[in-house]
Design a protein around this motif. Structure first.
Motif, PDB file in Angstrom:
ATOM      1  N   TYR A 121       0.834  -1.211   0.000  1.00  0.00           N
ATOM      2  CA  TYR A 121       0.000   0.000   0.000  1.00  0.00           C
ATOM      3  C   TYR A 121       0.867   1.258   0.000  1.00  0.00           C
ATOM      4  N   LEU A 122       1.922   1.268   0.818  1.00  0.00           N
ATOM      5  CA  LEU A 122       2.774   2.454   0.896  1.00  0.00           C
ATOM      6  C   LEU A 122       3.512   2.717  -0.417  1.00  0.00           C
ATOM      7  N   LEU A 123       3.795   1.655  -1.168  1.00  0.00           N
ATOM      8  CA  LEU A 123       4.510   1.815  -2.438  1.00  0.00           C
ATOM      9  C   LEU A 123       3.586   2.110  -3.610  1.00  0.00           C
ATOM     10  N   THR A 124       2.435   1.428  -3.653  1.00  0.00           N
ATOM     11  CA  THR A 124       1.573   1.488  -4.842  1.00  0.00           C
ATOM     12  C   THR A 124       0.177   2.025  -4.569  1.00  0.00           C
ATOM     13  N   GLY A 125      -0.225   2.094  -3.299  1.00  0.00           N
ATOM     14  CA  GLY A 125      -1.596   2.504  -2.984  1.00  0.00           C
ATOM     15  C   GLY A 125      -2.587   1.363  -3.059  1.00  0.00           C
ATOM     16  N   PHE A 126      -2.112   0.118  -3.294  1.00  0.00           N
ATOM     17  CA  PHE A 126      -2.999  -1.060  -3.364  1.00  0.00           C
ATOM     18  C   PHE A 126      -2.447  -2.159  -2.455  1.00  0.00           C
ATOM     19  N   PRO A 127      -3.345  -2.842  -1.747  1.00  0.00           N
ATOM     20  CA  PRO A 127      -4.770  -2.555  -1.561  1.00  0.00           C
ATOM     21  C   PRO A 127      -4.944  -1.393  -0.588  1.00  0.00           C
ATOM     22  N   ARG A 128      -6.093  -0.755  -0.663  1.00  0.00           N
ATOM     23  CA  ARG A 128      -6.327   0.421   0.166  1.00  0.00           C
ATOM     24  C   ARG A 128      -6.595  -0.008   1.602  1.00  0.00           C
ATOM     25  N   ILE A 129      -5.626   0.223   2.459  1.00  0.00           N
ATOM     26  CA  ILE A 129      -5.744  -0.168   3.862  1.00  0.00           C
ATOM     27  C   ILE A 129      -5.212   0.945   4.753  1.00  0.00           C
ATOM     28  N   GLU A 130      -5.519   0.848   6.026  1.00  0.00           N
ATOM     29  CA  GLU A 130      -4.942   1.742   7.029  1.00  0.00           C
ATOM     30  C   GLU A 130      -3.840   0.975   7.750  1.00  0.00           C
ATOM     31  N   VAL A 131      -2.610   1.322   7.452  1.00  0.00           N
ATOM     32  CA  VAL A 131      -1.461   0.603   7.984  1.00  0.00           C
ATOM     33  C   VAL A 131      -1.441   0.586   9.513  1.00  0.00           C
ATOM     34  N   PRO A 132      -1.646   1.718  10.208  1.00  0.00           N
ATOM     35  CA  PRO A 132      -1.628   1.660  11.673  1.00  0.00           C
ATOM     36  C   PRO A 132      -2.678   0.711  12.238  1.00  0.00           C
ATOM     37  N   GLN A 133      -3.878   0.684  11.627  1.00  0.00           N
ATOM     38  CA  GLN A 133      -4.932  -0.212  12.098  1.00  0.00           C
ATOM     39  C   GLN A 133      -4.527  -1.679  11.911  1.00  0.00           C
ATOM     40  N   LEU A 134      -4.008  -2.003  10.724  1.00  0.00           N
ATOM     41  CA  LEU A 134      -3.627  -3.382  10.429  1.00  0.00           C
ATOM     42  C   LEU A 134      -2.491  -3.856  11.324  1.00  0.00           C
ATOM     43  N   MET A 135      -1.446  -3.058  11.464  1.00  0.00           N
ATOM     44  CA  MET A 135      -0.315  -3.477  12.285  1.00  0.00           C
ATOM     45  C   MET A 135      -0.661  -3.445  13.768  1.00  0.00           C
ATOM     46  N   GLY A 136      -1.624  -2.595  14.153  1.00  0.00           N
ATOM     47  CA  GLY A 136      -2.123  -2.630  15.527  1.00  0.00           C
ATOM     48  C   GLY A 136      -2.826  -3.942  15.818  1.00  0.00           C
ATOM     49  N   LEU A 137      -3.606  -4.437  14.857  1.00  0.00           N
ATOM     50  CA  LEU A 137      -4.261  -5.742  14.989  1.00  0.00           C
ATOM     51  C   LEU A 137      -3.222  -6.840  15.162  1.00  0.00           C
ATOM     52  N   VAL A 138      -2.183  -6.814  14.323  1.00  0.00           N
ATOM     53  CA  VAL A 138      -1.116  -7.814  14.409  1.00  0.00           C
ATOM     54  C   VAL A 138      -0.442  -7.766  15.776  1.00  0.00           C
ATOM     55  N   ALA A 139      -0.176  -6.566  16.270  1.00  0.00           N
ATOM     56  CA  ALA A 139       0.506  -6.411  17.558  1.00  0.00           C
ATOM     57  C   ALA A 139      -0.324  -6.984  18.701  1.00  0.00           C
ATOM     58  N   ILE A 140      -1.616  -6.697  18.720  1.00  0.00           N
ATOM     59  CA  ILE A 140      -2.466  -7.168  19.816  1.00  0.00           C
ATOM     60  C   ILE A 140      -2.620  -8.675  19.775  1.00  0.00           C
ATOM     61  N   LEU A 141      -2.774  -9.257  18.586  1.00  0.00           N
ATOM     62  CA  LEU A 141      -2.875 -10.712  18.478  1.00  0.00           C
ATOM     63  C   LEU A 141      -1.603 -11.386  18.986  1.00  0.00           C
ATOM     64  N   HIS A 142      -0.445 -10.820  18.662  1.00  0.00           N
ATOM     65  CA  HIS A 142       0.808 -11.408  19.132  1.00  0.00           C
ATOM     66  C   HIS A 142       1.001 -11.208  20.627  1.00  0.00           C
ATOM     67  N   LEU A 143       0.495 -10.109  21.162  1.00  0.00           N
ATOM     68  CA  LEU A 143       0.583  -9.906  22.604  1.00  0.00           C
ATOM     69  C   LEU A 143      -0.251 -10.950  23.338  1.00  0.00           C
ATOM     70  N   VAL A 144      -1.445 -11.223  22.845  1.00  0.00           N
ATOM     71  CA  VAL A 144      -2.278 -12.272  23.424  1.00  0.00           C
ATOM     72  C   VAL A 144      -1.575 -13.622  23.296  1.00  0.00           C
ATOM     73  N   GLU A 145      -0.988 -13.866  22.136  1.00  0.00           N
ATOM     74  CA  GLU A 145      -0.276 -15.132  21.915  1.00  0.00           C
ATOM     75  C   GLU A 145       0.869 -15.300  22.911  1.00  0.00           C
ATOM     76  N   SER A 146       1.598 -14.229  23.194  1.00  0.00           N
ATOM     77  CA  SER A 146       2.718 -14.323  24.135  1.00  0.00           C
ATOM     78  C   SER A 146       2.241 -14.740  25.519  1.00  0.00           C
ATOM     79  N   LEU A 147       1.099 -14.230  25.940  1.00  0.00           N
ATOM     80  CA  LEU A 147       0.550 -14.606  27.251  1.00  0.00           C
ATOM     81  C   LEU A 147       0.096 -16.060  27.270  1.00  0.00           C
ATOM     82  N   LEU A 148      -0.478 -16.515  26.168  1.00  0.00           N
ATOM     83  CA  LEU A 148      -0.901 -17.915  26.077  1.00  0.00           C
ATOM     84  C   LEU A 148       0.304 -18.851  26.066  1.00  0.00           C
ATOM     85  N   ILE A 149       1.367 -18.454  25.385  1.00  0.00           N
ATOM     86  CA  ILE A 149       2.588 -19.262  25.380  1.00  0.00           C
ATOM     87  C   ILE A 149       3.178 -19.343  26.776  1.00  0.00           C
ATOM     88  N   LEU A 150       3.199 -18.220  27.478  1.00  0.00           N
ATOM     89  CA  LEU A 150       3.735 -18.200  28.834  1.00  0.00           C
ATOM     90  C   LEU A 150       2.929 -19.112  29.748  1.00  0.00           C
TER      91      LEU A 150
END
Length: 414
Positions: A121-150
């Motif tokens: 998206y940052l290079l070409t504008g496709f697909p049209r997404i909100e990068v902070p929203q998407l990477m925020g989702l990834v971060a929260i899922l991994h944070l939950v995963e870290s607690l489950l692993i622990l």
């Protein structure tokens, strides 16, 4: 506090809706199949009966309970963070993740798919997404995963033989799966407000942490929508116990997740930081994987053949060895005062048919003695560490179908 309690009530109301529970039970069934597969693998490797179905049910119930708690926590973090599913390209995310899985199974992770989509998206504008929203989702899922692993990453560890350098050593293959009920934000126009009823939530002035261009639209409100997800963890412990390795992985994954979440929040305020979040997502995760593999491939193995005695890699639950108190990491020195230095020595002494066993073993630098009945079938119920001639059973990286197909095409051209 009033907002927090309100969110909890709304999240539970959505999770316990009848329609959503049916989807969640399907995810639980898929997780159950994965645990059954793990038990079949153990039976194939060592020729012994795995857990009874009652034991597998207990594993699934534990995973479901932990996944439920992780889902509630993740839902709260996503709502407070302001992560919505409207403009994160969820269909593209799943498609890219599937393609990456076909290249290499370990790439089935939203950090890689989300990073590639964000960079595209940052290079070409496709697909049209909100990068902070998407990477925020990834971060929260991994944070939950870290607690489950622990909490449970070490449970059900499968004893295996693995190659480290020029020798075969013992270790544990860590595999856990959790069904996750999530309640996420969804953007709705005011004109559609009546169709959502009481699901529209009031939020304070400081919200959201991750800003979105949609906030500028006065005719937009937010609702809650339940979705079903699943998280998985796979690792190999050669230089540490399963508990130690899962804790090591969980701590570093938590740090990675918090850093990615911070970058996502900052990128929603300063757009140029979107590049930092997009690159840190996949590259930071890949660093964790490579660092973890180096730790196991280069570090001192914990389960290896000693100069004297026979080290135990694992003990079968309910076996004669378990009843005598033997455990993983113990080194058998003698049986009925006869020294043992190979697994064949152990088998020979058990085949003599003596009614009782007296076992001397080393644990924590001290020599101990335990006694018990000699097993009638000649099986003590232990898995020894590999000895000379034993082969590796696992590998760190397995190539996916697309990668294997590409290799075959290249070999034919050559």
């Amino acid at each position: 506090m009033e907002l927090f309690l309100y969110l909890i009530v709304q999240i539970f109301r959505h999770i316990f809706s009848l329609g959503f529970l049916l989807y969640f039970l399907f995810a639980v069934a898929v997780v159950a199949l994965m645990y059954i597969r793990l038990e079949k693998t153990k039976r194939q490797l060592y020729g012994v009966a795995g857990k009874a179905y009652g034991g597998i049910v207990q594993d699934v119930l534990k995973a479901t309970a932990l996944g439920f708690g992780g889902g509630v926590l993740g839902s709260i973090l996503m709502v407070l963070g302001g992560v919505s599913v409207n403009n994160i390209g969820i269909s593209y995310l799943w498609f890219v993740a599937l393609v990456l899985f076909l290249v290499n199974p370990r790439y089935l992770c939203f950090s890689y798919a989300g990073g590639l989509l964000s960079i595209s998206y940052l290079l070409t504008g496709f697909p049209r997404i909100e990068v902070p929203q998407l990477m925020g989702l990834v971060a929260i899922l991994h944070l939950v995963e870290s607690l489950l692993i622990l909490a449970s990453g070490h449970l059900g560890a499968l004893p295996v033989y693995a190659r480290q350098g020029d020798k075969t050593v013992g270790g544990f293959n860590l595999q856990r799966f959790w069904p996750i009920p999530l309640v996420v934000m969804y953007v709705i126009p005011v004109a559609s407000l009546q169709s959502f009823g009481n699901s529209v939530i009031p939020m304070p002035d400081w919200w959201p942490l991750i800003r979105s261009p949609l906030e500028a639209e006065s005719d937009v409100l937010y609702s809650l929508v339940p979705v079903v997800a699943a998280l998985g963890y796979g690792d190999l412990a050669l230089t540490d116990t399963p508990e130690g390795k899962s804790r090591w992985s969980a701590e570093r994954l938590a740090v990675y997740s918090l850093l990615l979440l911070l970058l996502s929040i900052l990128a929603s305020h300063w757009s140029w930081l979107a590049w930092a979040a997009a690159l840190f997502g996949p590259l930071g995760h890949e660093y964790l994987i490579i660092r973890g593999q180096q730790k196991e491939l280069v570090g001192k193995p914990l389960y290896h053949a000693p100069e004297r005695g026979v080290m135990i890699l694992d003990v079968y639950p309910g076996s004669p060895a378990a009843r005598m108190g033997l455990a993983s990491g113990d080194v058998l020195f003698s049986i009925n005062e006869e020294p043992v230095n190979t697994k064949w020595d152990v088998a020979r002494l058990l085949s003599l048919g003596t009614p009782y066993l007296s076992v001397d073993y080393l644990r924590g630098g001290k020599l101990w003695r335990t006694q018990g009945r000699c097993p009638t079938d000649g099986q003590l119920g232990i898995i020894p560490v590999p000895e000379t001639g034993d082969r590796s059973q696992v590998q760190f990286n397995s190539r996916g179908p697309l990668a294997r197909l590409w290799d075959r095409v290249m070999r034919k051209k050559a």
